[in-house]
Design an enzyme around this catalytic site. Structure first.
Site, PDB file in Angstrom:
ATOM      1  N   GLY A  45       6.875  -7.413 -12.620  1.00 25.25           N
ATOM      2  CA  GLY A  45       7.625  -6.148 -12.538  1.00 25.25           C
ATOM      3  C   GLY A  45       7.409  -5.200 -13.700  1.00 25.25           C
ATOM      4  O   GLY A  45       8.256  -4.350 -13.970  1.00 25.25           O
ATOM      5  N   ASN A  62       5.204  -2.777 -13.788  1.00 31.25           N
ATOM      6  CA  ASN A  62       5.082  -1.426 -13.217  1.00 31.25           C
ATOM      7  C   ASN A  62       6.444  -0.909 -12.767  1.00 31.25           C
ATOM      8  O   ASN A  62       6.733   0.288 -12.911  1.00 31.25           O
ATOM      9  CB  ASN A  62       4.084  -1.410 -12.055  1.00 31.25           C
ATOM     10  CG  ASN A  62       2.658  -1.291 -12.552  1.00 31.25           C
ATOM     11  OD1 ASN A  62       2.262  -0.237 -13.045  1.00 31.25           O
ATOM     12  ND2 ASN A  62       1.905  -2.375 -12.452  1.00 31.25           N
ATOM     13  N   ARG A 106       5.572 -12.471  10.180  1.00 28.30           N
ATOM     14  CA  ARG A 106       5.465 -11.256   9.362  1.00 28.30           C
ATOM     15  C   ARG A 106       6.333 -10.145   9.936  1.00 28.30           C
ATOM     16  O   ARG A 106       6.912  -9.351   9.204  1.00 28.30           O
ATOM     17  CB  ARG A 106       4.016 -10.754   9.354  1.00 28.30           C
ATOM     18  CG  ARG A 106       3.140 -11.502   8.407  1.00 28.30           C
ATOM     19  CD  ARG A 106       1.773 -10.850   8.298  1.00 28.30           C
ATOM     20  NE  ARG A 106       0.877 -11.732   7.567  1.00 28.30           N
ATOM     21  CZ  ARG A 106       0.806 -11.793   6.239  1.00 28.30           C
ATOM     22  NH1 ARG A 106       1.540 -11.019   5.502  1.00 28.30           N
ATOM     23  NH2 ARG A 106       0.001 -12.647   5.648  1.00 28.30           N
ATOM     24  N   ARG A 115       2.382  -9.209  -0.540  1.00 30.09           N
ATOM     25  CA  ARG A 115       2.364  -9.561   0.881  1.00 30.09           C
ATOM     26  C   ARG A 115       1.740  -8.419   1.657  1.00 30.09           C
ATOM     27  O   ARG A 115       2.007  -7.245   1.359  1.00 30.09           O
ATOM     28  CB  ARG A 115       3.797  -9.753   1.436  1.00 30.09           C
ATOM     29  CG  ARG A 115       4.630 -10.774   0.747  1.00 30.09           C
ATOM     30  CD  ARG A 115       4.238 -12.185   1.039  1.00 30.09           C
ATOM     31  NE  ARG A 115       4.258 -12.531   2.451  1.00 30.09           N
ATOM     32  CZ  ARG A 115       3.737 -13.658   2.934  1.00 30.09           C
ATOM     33  NH1 ARG A 115       3.141 -14.509   2.121  1.00 30.09           N
ATOM     34  NH2 ARG A 115       3.793 -13.924   4.212  1.00 30.09           N
ATOM     35  N   ASN A 158       1.138   2.383  -3.234  1.00 29.01           N
ATOM     36  CA  ASN A 158       0.777   1.089  -3.821  1.00 29.01           C
ATOM     37  C   ASN A 158      -0.052   1.352  -5.070  1.00 29.01           C
ATOM     38  O   ASN A 158      -0.743   2.361  -5.172  1.00 29.01           O
ATOM     39  CB  ASN A 158      -0.054   0.278  -2.832  1.00 29.01           C
ATOM     40  CG  ASN A 158      -0.477  -1.071  -3.392  1.00 29.01           C
ATOM     41  OD1 ASN A 158       0.348  -1.797  -3.968  1.00 29.01           O
ATOM     42  ND2 ASN A 158      -1.746  -1.424  -3.251  1.00 29.01           N
ATOM     43  N   HIS A 207      -3.050  -0.461  -7.490  1.00 28.32           N
ATOM     44  CA  HIS A 207      -4.039  -1.541  -7.495  1.00 28.32           C
ATOM     45  C   HIS A 207      -4.876  -1.426  -8.775  1.00 28.32           C
ATOM     46  O   HIS A 207      -5.262  -0.316  -9.162  1.00 28.32           O
ATOM     47  CB  HIS A 207      -4.937  -1.445  -6.262  1.00 28.32           C
ATOM     48  CG  HIS A 207      -5.923  -2.567  -6.197  1.00 28.32           C
ATOM     49  ND1 HIS A 207      -5.550  -3.868  -5.890  1.00 28.32           N
ATOM     50  CD2 HIS A 207      -7.256  -2.603  -6.430  1.00 28.32           C
ATOM     51  CE1 HIS A 207      -6.617  -4.643  -5.945  1.00 28.32           C
ATOM     52  NE2 HIS A 207      -7.659  -3.906  -6.275  1.00 28.32           N
ATOM     53  N   GLU A 218      -4.859  -1.755   6.225  1.00 30.24           N
ATOM     54  CA  GLU A 218      -5.818  -2.626   5.538  1.00 30.24           C
ATOM     55  C   GLU A 218      -5.416  -2.717   4.065  1.00 30.24           C
ATOM     56  O   GLU A 218      -4.996  -1.734   3.468  1.00 30.24           O
ATOM     57  CB  GLU A 218      -7.246  -2.079   5.625  1.00 30.24           C
ATOM     58  CG  GLU A 218      -7.715  -1.688   7.021  1.00 30.24           C
ATOM     59  CD  GLU A 218      -7.155  -0.343   7.475  1.00 30.24           C
ATOM     60  OE1 GLU A 218      -7.196   0.623   6.691  1.00 30.24           O
ATOM     61  OE2 GLU A 218      -6.630  -0.268   8.610  1.00 30.24           O
ATOM     62  N   ASP A 245      -5.108  -2.584   0.228  1.00 30.19           N
ATOM     63  CA  ASP A 245      -5.634  -1.723  -0.848  1.00 30.19           C
ATOM     64  C   ASP A 245      -6.483  -0.559  -0.315  1.00 30.19           C
ATOM     65  O   ASP A 245      -7.488  -0.164  -0.933  1.00 30.19           O
ATOM     66  CB  ASP A 245      -6.432  -2.559  -1.875  1.00 30.19           C
ATOM     67  CG  ASP A 245      -5.559  -3.640  -2.510  1.00 30.19           C
ATOM     68  OD1 ASP A 245      -4.366  -3.375  -2.744  1.00 30.19           O
ATOM     69  OD2 ASP A 245      -6.059  -4.753  -2.743  1.00 30.19           O
ATOM     70  N   ALA A 251      -2.777   1.380 -18.592  1.00 27.18           N
ATOM     71  CA  ALA A 251      -3.065   2.614 -17.843  1.00 27.18           C
ATOM     72  C   ALA A 251      -2.193   2.693 -16.590  1.00 27.18           C
ATOM     73  O   ALA A 251      -1.692   3.768 -16.239  1.00 27.18           O
ATOM     74  CB  ALA A 251      -4.544   2.667 -17.480  1.00 27.18           C
TER      75      ALA A 251
HETATM   76  C1  GAR Z   1      -0.475  -4.988 -11.267  1.00 25.89           C
HETATM   77  O1  GAR Z   1      -1.622  -5.098 -12.063  1.00 25.89           O
HETATM   78  C2  GAR Z   1      -0.793  -4.337  -9.935  1.00 25.89           C
HETATM   79  O2  GAR Z   1      -1.777  -3.346 -10.032  1.00 25.89           O
HETATM   80  C3  GAR Z   1      -1.295  -5.517  -9.136  1.00 25.89           C
HETATM   81  O3  GAR Z   1      -0.425  -6.563  -9.462  1.00 25.89           O
HETATM   82  C4  GAR Z   1       0.020  -6.371 -10.823  1.00 25.89           C
HETATM   83  C5  GAR Z   1       1.527  -6.456 -10.844  1.00 25.89           C
HETATM   84  O4  GAR Z   1       2.010  -6.439 -12.155  1.00 25.89           O
HETATM   85  N1  GAR Z   1      -1.304  -5.237  -7.726  1.00 25.89           N
HETATM   86  C6  GAR Z   1      -2.273  -5.636  -6.895  1.00 25.89           C
HETATM   87  O5  GAR Z   1      -3.208  -6.327  -7.245  1.00 25.89           O
HETATM   88  C7  GAR Z   1      -2.127  -5.143  -5.464  1.00 25.89           C
HETATM   89  N2  GAR Z   1      -3.295  -5.438  -4.700  1.00 25.89           N
HETATM   90  P1  GAR Z   1       3.541  -6.102 -12.436  1.00 25.89           P
HETATM   91  O6  GAR Z   1       4.373  -7.022 -11.530  1.00 25.89           O
HETATM   92  O7  GAR Z   1       3.746  -6.413 -13.882  1.00 25.89           O
HETATM   93  O8  GAR Z   1       3.757  -4.664 -12.105  1.00 25.89           O
END
Ligand code: GAR
Length: 220
Positions: free
Chosen positions: A14, A16, A67, A93, A109, A111, A145, A147, A175
């Site tokens: 968490g 982000n 799902r 998920r 989202n 990535h 799909e 990402d 970043a």
């Molecule tokens: C982050 O690096 C995010 O970009 C990635 O998971 C991490 C979560 O970190 N997401 C993916 O790879 C989605 N395909 P966080 O829980 O500390 O925010």
């Protein structure tokens, strides 16, 4: 100013989410987080939300037979909280097509790569395996799909000699913590919108010097 009501979906750390929580403290930020949902019961991000006095829910995918029923529970909780914009922040998920359709163009989202390169898991390991010289992160609107979807904002940075998965992930994550609040601001304020599967309307983009990696002035 009316702030857009944001729901955040998480599965883990968490960080982000924390960056978004911090951004929402600014008086002129056009969004506020009204609900955080985790599919993992003890996700560290839940504690971050609780500290910030944001309502949390755990909706454990393991409690659902499909799902579809899991996504229906997510959808119901988000609607109950009157969520207007949804942010996946390390939510690991894959959503059903129905869920994605119902949140279309209201669902972001993040990535940790320069999409469309290096979709999916183990991103940084694959960046290093390929010998990519520049990596980064992307915030995009969600499509069925993984990402995929119209790109709102990206940040690029050099992959350094001697980088490990951990060191690269740490720099990209820094970043990410700046990019996600920036992208959410653009979307929540209405500064950008999706048009023909592209995000348009950005007024702040300006020319900048390219990042060369290795740098042009490297002595050989
Ligand atoms: C982050 O690096 C995010 O970009 C990635 O998971 C991490 C979560 O970190 N997401 C993916 O790879 C989605 N395909 P966080 O829980 O500390 O925010």
């Amino acid at each position: 100013m009316t702030r857009k009501r944001v729901g955040v979906l998480i599965s883990g750390r968490g960080s982000n989410l924390e960056a978004l929580i911090e951004a929402c403290k600014a008086p002129d930020y056009p969004a506020k987080i009204v609900l955080v949902i985790s599919n993992v019961p003890d996700a560290q991000g839940l504690a971050r939300a609780e500290t910030a006095l944001i309502p949390t829910l755990t909706i454990n995918h393991k409690d659902f037979a499909s799902r579809e029923t899991f996504d229906a529970a997510l959808d119901a909780a988000l609607k109950e909280a009157k969520v207007e914009l949804l942010c996946n922040a390390g939510f690991l998920r894959l959503h059903t097509e129905g869920f994605v359709k119902s949140w279309r163009d209201r669902h972001l989202n993040i990535h940790p790569s320069l999409l469309p390169a290096f979709k999916g898991l183990h991103t940084h390991a694959r960046v290093l395996d390929e010998g990519a010289k520049i990596s980064g992160c992307t915030v995009h609107f969600v499509r069925p799909e993984m990402d995929c979807g119209p790109i709102v904002a990206q940040a690029a940075l050099p992959v350094l000699p001697g980088d490990t998965q951990e060191s690269l992930a740490a720099r990209v994550l820094q970043a990410e913590h700046r990019l996600y609040p920036h992208a959410l601001r653009l979307v929540a304020s209405g500064a950008v919108r999706v048009e023909g599967e592209r995000v348009v309307g950005m007024t702040q983009i300006r020319d900048q010097p390219p990042i060369f990696s290795p740098p042009l002035d490297e002595e050989i």
